[in-house]
Design a protein around this motif. Structure first.
Motif, PDB file in Angstrom:
ATOM      1  N   VAL A 286      -3.206   5.182   9.060  1.00 50.64           N
ATOM      2  CA  VAL A 286      -2.735   6.296   8.239  1.00 50.64           C
ATOM      3  C   VAL A 286      -2.491   7.516   9.126  1.00 50.64           C
ATOM      4  O   VAL A 286      -3.386   7.958   9.851  1.00 50.64           O
ATOM      5  CB  VAL A 286      -3.759   6.654   7.137  1.00 50.64           C
TER       6      VAL A 286
ATOM      7  N   PRO B 252      -2.713  11.888   3.071  1.00 47.01           N
ATOM      8  CA  PRO B 252      -2.157  10.717   3.752  1.00 47.01           C
ATOM      9  C   PRO B 252      -0.642  10.686   3.618  1.00 47.01           C
ATOM     10  O   PRO B 252      -0.104  10.898   2.548  1.00 47.01           O
ATOM     11  CB  PRO B 252      -2.806   9.542   3.027  1.00 47.01           C
ATOM     12  N   ASP B 253       0.029  10.445   4.714  1.00 51.44           N
ATOM     13  CA  ASP B 253       1.483  10.462   4.711  1.00 51.44           C
ATOM     14  C   ASP B 253       1.995   9.112   5.192  1.00 51.44           C
ATOM     15  O   ASP B 253       2.160   8.190   4.414  1.00 51.44           O
ATOM     16  CB  ASP B 253       1.986  11.616   5.580  1.00 51.44           C
TER      17      ASP B 253
ATOM     18  N   LEU C 293      -8.947  11.292   3.651  1.00 52.53           N
ATOM     19  CA  LEU C 293      -7.566  10.883   3.925  1.00 52.53           C
ATOM     20  C   LEU C 293      -6.709  12.081   4.345  1.00 52.53           C
ATOM     21  O   LEU C 293      -5.686  11.908   4.999  1.00 52.53           O
ATOM     22  CB  LEU C 293      -6.953  10.196   2.706  1.00 52.53           C
TER      23      LEU C 293
ATOM     24  N   SER D   4      -2.190  11.214   8.864  1.00 49.43           N
ATOM     25  CA  SER D   4      -2.527  12.261   7.893  1.00 49.43           C
ATOM     26  C   SER D   4      -1.829  13.571   8.242  1.00 49.43           C
ATOM     27  O   SER D   4      -1.666  13.902   9.413  1.00 49.43           O
ATOM     28  CB  SER D   4      -4.036  12.502   7.878  1.00 49.43           C
TER      29      SER D   4
ATOM     30  N   LEU E   1       2.234   5.370   6.740  1.00 49.13           N
ATOM     31  CA  LEU E   1       1.388   4.175   6.735  1.00 49.13           C
ATOM     32  C   LEU E   1       1.968   3.121   7.664  1.00 49.13           C
ATOM     33  O   LEU E   1       3.186   2.956   7.746  1.00 49.13           O
ATOM     34  CB  LEU E   1       1.300   3.578   5.326  1.00 49.13           C
TER      35      LEU E   1
ATOM     36  N   TYR F 162       0.854  -1.176   0.000  1.00 51.98           N
ATOM     37  CA  TYR F 162       0.000   0.000   0.000  1.00 51.98           C
ATOM     38  C   TYR F 162       0.895   1.233   0.000  1.00 51.98           C
ATOM     39  O   TYR F 162       1.851   1.296   0.770  1.00 51.98           O
ATOM     40  CB  TYR F 162      -0.915   0.004   1.227  1.00 51.98           C
TER      41      TYR F 162
ATOM     42  N   SER G 271       0.994   5.579  -0.062  1.00 50.39           N
ATOM     43  CA  SER G 271       0.238   6.829   0.127  1.00 50.39           C
ATOM     44  C   SER G 271       0.610   7.854  -0.939  1.00 50.39           C
ATOM     45  O   SER G 271       1.749   7.946  -1.369  1.00 50.39           O
ATOM     46  CB  SER G 271       0.487   7.407   1.528  1.00 50.39           C
TER      47      SER G 271
ATOM     48  N   ILE H  62      -4.684   6.172  -1.741  1.00 50.44           N
ATOM     49  CA  ILE H  62      -3.842   5.045  -1.348  1.00 50.44           C
ATOM     50  C   ILE H  62      -3.841   4.103  -2.546  1.00 50.44           C
ATOM     51  O   ILE H  62      -4.909   3.701  -3.033  1.00 50.44           O
ATOM     52  CB  ILE H  62      -4.385   4.298  -0.102  1.00 50.44           C
TER      53      ILE H  62
END
Length: 184
Positions: free
Chosen positions: A106, A94-95, A91, A108, A97, A63, A65, A72
């Protein structure tokens, strides 16, 4: 060690197995054969706007980001062809993971107030996404401009890049503690 002469220009997140190191670059994901010290594959994600971190599920799916894309991506173990797994404004950039059993955690960054910048109108949440249903649930809201994430015991350790801190986050007790400050 590896990367510069092979064309990496902005490596960020990494995930590791016994055999491979997966490295996110702005254009996709490099699969590095650790023993032979060479790139064994590159998974291009041409529509990514700002690819950032990576996490590996127990079945081998990867996965990735996409910070500015609010997406994602998934690189399924069967096909190795990147595709959008989830796209949502929820999200909130999103940074970081982190894979935890049947959930993707996640970190964020927050709601971006100016497209193409890192300025936010709301601090980022710590989110949990169910891998089967893709339901997004906040674990703790408005924690910081969240970036890297790891877990030890019951606590997540998350960098808040903008404030120069490492945060200790307990999602059960809903506590956020400045674990280390002055990292800027």
């Amino acid at each position: 060690w590896i990367g510069k002469k092979e064309g990496m220009h902005a490596p960020s997140g990494m995930a590791i197995t016994d055999e491979f190191l997966y490295v996110v670059d702005r254009d996709g994901v490099y699969e590095i054969d650790i023993v032979h010290q060479k790139i064994s594959a590159f998974y291009s994600i041409p529509d990514g706007k700002f690819l950032n971190d990576i996490a590996r599920a127990s079945n081998g799916d990867l996965y990735v980001s996409d910070f500015f894309g609010n997406k994602i991506y998934i690189i399924p173990v069967e096909t190795k062809k990147p595709e959008v797994w989830l796209e949502s404004n929820r999200l909130e950039a999103p940074d970081g993971l982190y894979m935890e059993q049947n959930s993707l955690i996640v970190a964020s960054w927050g709601v971006l107030s100016e497209p193409g910048t890192f300025n936010t109108s709301k601090l980022g949440d710590l989110l949990q996404i169910d891998l089967k249903t893709k339901k997004i649930s906040p674990l703790i809201k408005q924690v910081g401009n969240l970036e890297g994430i790891a877990k030890a015991g019951r606590n997540y350790y998350i960098t808040d890049w903008a404030s120069g801190k490492l945060l200790k986050v307990n999602p059960v007790e809903k506590t956020v503690v400045d674990f280390i400050s002055g990292l800027r």
